[in-house]
Design an enzyme around this catalytic site. Structure first.
Site, PDB file in Angstrom:
ATOM      1  N   LYS A  86       0.833  -1.199   0.000  1.00 21.95           N
ATOM      2  CA  LYS A  86       0.000   0.000   0.000  1.00 21.95           C
ATOM      3  C   LYS A  86       0.873   1.257   0.000  1.00 21.95           C
ATOM      4  O   LYS A  86       0.637   2.206  -0.755  1.00 21.95           O
ATOM      5  CB  LYS A  86      -0.867  -0.031   1.263  1.00 21.95           C
ATOM      6  CG  LYS A  86      -2.166   0.708   1.157  1.00 21.95           C
ATOM      7  CD  LYS A  86      -2.767   0.790   2.544  1.00 21.95           C
ATOM      8  CE  LYS A  86      -4.222   0.488   2.555  1.00 21.95           C
ATOM      9  NZ  LYS A  86      -4.808   0.682   3.880  1.00 21.95           N
ATOM     10  N   THR A 128     -12.376   5.046  15.809  1.00 23.55           N
ATOM     11  CA  THR A 128     -13.500   4.966  16.746  1.00 23.55           C
ATOM     12  C   THR A 128     -13.205   3.868  17.771  1.00 23.55           C
ATOM     13  O   THR A 128     -13.006   2.707  17.404  1.00 23.55           O
ATOM     14  CB  THR A 128     -14.803   4.655  16.000  1.00 23.55           C
ATOM     15  OG1 THR A 128     -14.997   5.690  15.042  1.00 23.55           O
ATOM     16  CG2 THR A 128     -15.987   4.633  16.942  1.00 23.55           C
ATOM     17  N   GLU A 157     -18.142   8.364   4.299  1.00 17.28           N
ATOM     18  CA  GLU A 157     -17.574   7.873   3.047  1.00 17.28           C
ATOM     19  C   GLU A 157     -18.391   8.456   1.901  1.00 17.28           C
ATOM     20  O   GLU A 157     -19.599   8.632   2.004  1.00 17.28           O
ATOM     21  CB  GLU A 157     -17.603   6.350   3.006  1.00 17.28           C
ATOM     22  CG  GLU A 157     -16.605   5.756   3.969  1.00 17.28           C
ATOM     23  CD  GLU A 157     -16.591   4.245   3.943  1.00 17.28           C
ATOM     24  OE1 GLU A 157     -17.021   3.652   2.942  1.00 17.28           O
ATOM     25  OE2 GLU A 157     -16.145   3.666   4.950  1.00 17.28           O
ATOM     26  N   ALA A 191     -36.070   6.244   4.426  1.00 20.31           N
ATOM     27  CA  ALA A 191     -36.338   4.821   4.634  1.00 20.31           C
ATOM     28  C   ALA A 191     -35.685   4.030   3.503  1.00 20.31           C
ATOM     29  O   ALA A 191     -35.503   4.534   2.396  1.00 20.31           O
ATOM     30  CB  ALA A 191     -37.841   4.581   4.639  1.00 20.31           C
ATOM     31  N   CYS A 218     -19.181   1.508   9.787  1.00 22.71           N
ATOM     32  CA  CYS A 218     -19.305   2.276  11.034  1.00 22.71           C
ATOM     33  C   CYS A 218     -20.569   1.982  11.831  1.00 22.71           C
ATOM     34  O   CYS A 218     -20.492   1.529  12.966  1.00 22.71           O
ATOM     35  CB  CYS A 218     -19.227   3.757  10.720  1.00 22.71           C
ATOM     36  SG  CYS A 218     -17.709   4.163   9.858  1.00 22.71           S
ATOM     37  N   LYS A 223     -21.057  -1.612  13.284  1.00 27.57           N
ATOM     38  CA  LYS A 223     -19.976  -1.880  14.258  1.00 27.57           C
ATOM     39  C   LYS A 223     -20.118  -1.002  15.506  1.00 27.57           C
ATOM     40  O   LYS A 223     -20.010  -1.488  16.634  1.00 27.57           O
ATOM     41  CB  LYS A 223     -18.643  -1.589  13.565  1.00 27.57           C
ATOM     42  CG  LYS A 223     -17.444  -1.570  14.472  1.00 27.57           C
ATOM     43  CD  LYS A 223     -16.200  -1.147  13.724  1.00 27.57           C
ATOM     44  CE  LYS A 223     -16.142   0.341  13.538  1.00 27.57           C
ATOM     45  NZ  LYS A 223     -14.997   1.035  13.993  1.00 27.57           N
ATOM     46  N   ARG A 281     -18.388  -3.203   2.991  1.00 32.66           N
ATOM     47  CA  ARG A 281     -18.496  -3.715   4.353  1.00 32.66           C
ATOM     48  C   ARG A 281     -19.926  -3.575   4.877  1.00 32.66           C
ATOM     49  O   ARG A 281     -20.516  -2.504   4.823  1.00 32.66           O
ATOM     50  CB  ARG A 281     -17.500  -2.998   5.275  1.00 32.66           C
ATOM     51  CG  ARG A 281     -16.078  -3.479   5.030  1.00 32.66           C
ATOM     52  CD  ARG A 281     -15.084  -2.733   5.860  1.00 32.66           C
ATOM     53  NE  ARG A 281     -14.912  -1.378   5.373  1.00 32.66           N
ATOM     54  CZ  ARG A 281     -14.092  -0.478   5.936  1.00 32.66           C
ATOM     55  NH1 ARG A 281     -13.411  -0.808   7.010  1.00 32.66           N
ATOM     56  NH2 ARG A 281     -13.963   0.722   5.428  1.00 32.66           N
TER      57      ARG A 281
HETATM   58  C1  UGA Z   1     -21.200   7.295   9.232  1.00 38.38           C
HETATM   59  C2  UGA Z   1     -21.525   8.666   9.837  1.00 38.38           C
HETATM   60  O1  UGA Z   1     -22.525   9.325   9.045  1.00 38.38           O
HETATM   61  C3  UGA Z   1     -20.278   9.537   9.925  1.00 38.38           C
HETATM   62  O2  UGA Z   1     -20.580  10.757  10.595  1.00 38.38           O
HETATM   63  C4  UGA Z   1     -19.206   8.781  10.705  1.00 38.38           C
HETATM   64  O3  UGA Z   1     -17.991   9.521  10.775  1.00 38.38           O
HETATM   65  C5  UGA Z   1     -18.925   7.444  10.030  1.00 38.38           C
HETATM   66  O4  UGA Z   1     -20.140   6.670   9.988  1.00 38.38           O
HETATM   67  C6  UGA Z   1     -17.892   6.731  10.864  1.00 38.38           C
HETATM   68  O5  UGA Z   1     -18.129   6.471  12.046  1.00 38.38           O
HETATM   69  O6  UGA Z   1     -16.756   6.559  10.390  1.00 38.38           O
HETATM   70  P1  UGA Z   1     -20.817   6.374   6.718  1.00 38.38           P
HETATM   71  O7  UGA Z   1     -20.861   5.007   7.330  1.00 38.38           O
HETATM   72  O8  UGA Z   1     -19.724   6.705   5.782  1.00 38.38           O
HETATM   73  O9  UGA Z   1     -20.766   7.507   7.880  1.00 38.38           O
HETATM   74  O10 UGA Z   1     -22.159   6.580   5.885  1.00 38.38           O
HETATM   75  P2  UGA Z   1     -23.587   7.297   6.064  1.00 38.38           P
HETATM   76  O11 UGA Z   1     -23.762   8.260   4.970  1.00 38.38           O
HETATM   77  O12 UGA Z   1     -23.791   7.787   7.437  1.00 38.38           O
HETATM   78  O13 UGA Z   1     -24.560   6.064   5.758  1.00 38.38           O
HETATM   79  C7  UGA Z   1     -24.561   4.893   6.575  1.00 38.38           C
HETATM   80  C8  UGA Z   1     -25.662   3.946   6.131  1.00 38.38           C
HETATM   81  O14 UGA Z   1     -26.934   4.481   6.485  1.00 38.38           O
HETATM   82  C9  UGA Z   1     -25.715   3.692   4.627  1.00 38.38           C
HETATM   83  O15 UGA Z   1     -25.926   2.305   4.409  1.00 38.38           O
HETATM   84  C10 UGA Z   1     -26.902   4.496   4.158  1.00 38.38           C
HETATM   85  O16 UGA Z   1     -27.525   3.950   3.014  1.00 38.38           O
HETATM   86  C11 UGA Z   1     -27.815   4.420   5.367  1.00 38.38           C
HETATM   87  N1  UGA Z   1     -28.771   5.540   5.468  1.00 38.38           N
HETATM   88  C12 UGA Z   1     -28.339   6.804   5.694  1.00 38.38           C
HETATM   89  C13 UGA Z   1     -30.134   5.289   5.361  1.00 38.38           C
HETATM   90  O17 UGA Z   1     -30.575   4.139   5.164  1.00 38.38           O
HETATM   91  N2  UGA Z   1     -31.012   6.341   5.474  1.00 38.38           N
HETATM   92  C14 UGA Z   1     -30.599   7.601   5.701  1.00 38.38           C
HETATM   93  O18 UGA Z   1     -31.467   8.509   5.810  1.00 38.38           O
HETATM   94  C15 UGA Z   1     -29.226   7.852   5.809  1.00 38.38           C
END
Ligand code: UGA
Length: 441
Positions: free
Chosen positions: A42, A124, A156, A253, A261, A264, A328
Site C-alpha cells: 500500500k 472509533t 464515506e 427509509a 461504522c 460496528k 463492508r
Molecule cells: C457514518 C456517519 O454518518 C459519519 O458521521 C461517521 O464519521 C462514520 O459513519 C464513521 O463512524 O466513520 P458512513 O458510514 O460513511 O458515515 O455513511 P452514512 O452516509 O452515514 O450512511 C450509513 C448507512 O446508512 C448507509 O448504508 C446508508 O444507506 C444508510 N442511510 C443513511 C439510510 O438508510 N437512510 C438515511 O437517511 C441515511
C-alpha cells in the site's frame, strides 16, 4: 521538538479511509504529513500515486500535495518529524461485538518513551480506551507521552468535503499542550471546536453514530407501518423533518444501514454498556430492525413472484451506499445470500464496487451495465441509490425484462413513472401494488 510555524507537521498512522483523508486534508491546510502503514504494498502504491480506495476528490488532493505527503512503513519517520501522531487504524468488531483494539495496542506498543509526542486518536474506540492507553504508557515508563481523543465524523463518499467543512471538531484531552496543539491545527476550519475530557469525546462519537442509526431504524419502522396503512413514508418524513427538533436528515427509509461504522459502532456501544452492567435496550431494537429491513425485500419479491426458485433477480448497486466501493456490511450481501438460498440466480451491477463485491459474493453474475443486468430478469431490485439508476430508460428496461417487478429499495424512483412504463412498483413505505391490507377487526 518545538511546535513549528505556521503549520505543524503531523504523523498519521494507518492509511485507510480515515487516515488517508486526514492526511490529505491536513496537507491541504498546509501541513507536512508523514503517513505510516504496516502494509508495504500500500505504501509503495501511495508513493507512486496509487490510491487504494475510491473516494471522490481524494486522488486529486493526494496528487496536489505529493510534496507534502510522505509515505513510510517506519513509525520512526513520523516520530522524527512530528509531535502529533494521528491514529487511524482499524477497530473492527470481534465475535463478541466489542471493538477489536489490537491494531491500536500495536501502535501504543511501538511508541518509544517521549515527553514531546502525543497520540491523537481518530479511530472509533470504546469509551475508556484513552484511559487504558494512558495506563499502558504509565506501566511501560512512557508516561510523558500525551493522549488526545479527536474522533472523526466524516462520511464515506463525501469524506474530503466533510474533513474540510466539519459540523464540529471534538477534542478530548487532559488539559496539556497536546490538546491545544490539535485545536490549533483545526482552528483554520470554520467549525465549532468542542474541548472536553477524553471519555466524553469518546462517547460523543459512539453516541452520535448510535443516534443516527436509531433515526434510520425509526424511519424504517415508520415505513413498514406506512405499508400497512397506505401512508407514504416520503410524505411523512418531509412533514416530520420540518420540525427543527427532528430535522430532515437521516430520515430516508430504505433496506437498512450498512458500512464499516454504524453496524460496528452500534454493537460496540451496546457491548460497552453491557460490559459495565447496563442493558441498552433501545440499541437491541435498532440492530434487529436493521436486520429485518434487509430481509423484507425477499417478502416483496415473493408477494409478486411466488417461489423464488429459478428466478432471475437483477440487483442494481452493491456498495453500502453510493459514491463508494465499500462493501463492508452492505445490505446487498445479506440480500444476495438470502436470494441464493431461496434458489434465485443473481445478476449484479455496481458502477464502482464490483471488484470489492467479487471478493465477498460468489455464484452471482456481474454485469458491465445496469441494462445488461436487467435483461431477461424476472425482477429488478435497486439496492444502492447510485444517481445513474435515476436516469434509466424505464420503458426500455421494461421491454428487456422477462418479468415486470421493480423493487426500489431506496425510494429513488417516481412510482408513477415506473408504473407508466408498464412495471409493478414496490418501494419502501410507499403505497404499492396489491394495496393496503384490510384493517384487522
Ligand atoms: C457514518 C456517519 O454518518 C459519519 O458521521 C461517521 O464519521 C462514520 O459513519 C464513521 O463512524 O466513520 P458512513 O458510514 O460513511 O458515515 O455513511 P452514512 O452516509 O452515514 O450512511 C450509513 C448507512 O446508512 C448507509 O448504508 C446508508 O444507506 C444508510 N442511510 C443513511 C439510510 O438508510 N437512510 C438515511 O437517511 C441515511
Amino acid at each position: 521538538m518545538n511546535a513549528p510555524n505556521p503549520r505543524e507537521p503531523i504523523g498519521v498512522i494507518g492509511t485507510g479511509y480515515v487516515g488517508l483523508v486526514t492526511a490529505a486534508g491536513f496537507a491541504e491546510l498546509g501541513s507536512d504529513v508523514w503517513c505510516i502503514d504496516i502494509d508495504e504494498a500500500k505504501i509503495e502504491g501511495l508513493r507512486n500515486g496509487i490510491i487504494p480506495i475510491w473516494e471522490p476528490g481524494l486522488a486529486e488532493l493526494v496528487e496536489k500535495h505529493r510534496g507534502r505527503l510522505h509515505f513510510s512503513t517506519d513509525i520512526a519517520d513520523a516520530l522524527e518529524h512530528a509531535r502529533l501522531l494521528f491514529v487511524a487504524v482499524g477497530t473492527p468488531p470481534t465475535y463478541s461485538g466489542d471493538a477489536d483494539l489490537s491494531a491500536v495496542h500495536a501502535v501504543v506498543d511501538a511508541m518509544p518513551p517521549s515527553d514531546t509526542h502525543a497520540l491523537v486518536m481518530k479511530s472509533t474506540v470504546p469509551c475508556g480506551t484513552g484511559e487504558s492507553v494512558q495506563r499502558l504508557f504509565a506501566e511501560s515508563g512512557k508516561d510523558g507521552f500525551r493522549y488526545v481523543s479527536c474522533p472523526e465524523f466524516l462520511k464515506e463518499g463525501s469524506a474530503v468535503k466533510d474533513f474540510l467543512h466539519p459540523d464540529r471538531v471534538v477534542i478530548g484531552d487532559d488539559g496539556d499542550w497536546a490538546g491545544d496543539a490539535v485545536a490549533e491545527l483545526y482552528a483554520v476550519l470554520d467549525a465549532p471546536i468542542v474541548r472536553t475530557d477524553i471519555k466524553s469525546a469518546e462517547m460523543v462519537k459512539l453516541a452520535s453514530n448510535a443516534f443516527l442509526a436509531t433515526k434510520i431504524s425509526f424511519i424504517n419502522e415508520i415505513a413498514n407501518v406506512c405499508e400497512e396503512t397506505g401512508a407514504d413514508v416520503i410524505e411523512v418524513a418531509a412533514g416530520m423533518g420540518l420540525d427543527d427538533r427532528i430535522g430532515p436528515k437521516f430520515l430516508k427509509a430504505g433496506i437498512g444501514f450498512g458500512g464499516s461504522c454504524f453496524p460496528k459502532d452500534v454493537s460496540a456501544l451496546k457491548q460497552l454498556a453491557g460490559n459495565s452492567g447496563y442493558h441498552f435496550q433501545l440499541l437491541n431494537a435498532v440492530i434487529e430492525v436493521n436486520e429485518l429491513q434487509k430481509r423484507r425485500v425477499i417478502a416483496k419479491l415473493q408477494k409478486h413472484l411466488g417461489s423464488l426458485v429459478g428466478k432471475e433477480i437483477a440487483l442494481l448497486g452493491l456498495a453500502f451506499k453510493p459514491n463508494t466501493d465499500d462493501m463492508r456490511e452492505a445490505s446487498s450481501l445479506v440480500l444476495t445470500a438470502r436470494l441464493q438460498a431461496a434458489g434465485s440466480h443473481i445478476r449484479a451491477y455496481d458502477p464502482v464496487a464490483e471488484e470489492e463485491a467479487r471478493k465477498l459474493i460468489t455464484g452471482a453474475e456481474f454485469t458491465e451495465s445496469a441494462e445488461a443486468a436487467v435483461t431477461g430478469a424476472d425482477a429488478v431490485v435497486i439496492v444502492t441509490e447510485w444517481p445513474e439508476f435515476g436516469e434509466l430508460d424505464l420503458v426500455a428496461l421494461a421491454d428487456s425484462m422477462r418479468g415486470s417487478l421493480l423493487v426500489d429499495g431506496r425510494n429513488m424512483l417516481d412510482p408513477d413513472r415506473v408504473r407508466e412504463a408498464g412495471l409493478i412498483y414496490e418501494g419502501v413505505g410507499r403505497p404499492s401494488a396489491g394495496g393496503v391490507p384490510a384493517p384487522a377487526v
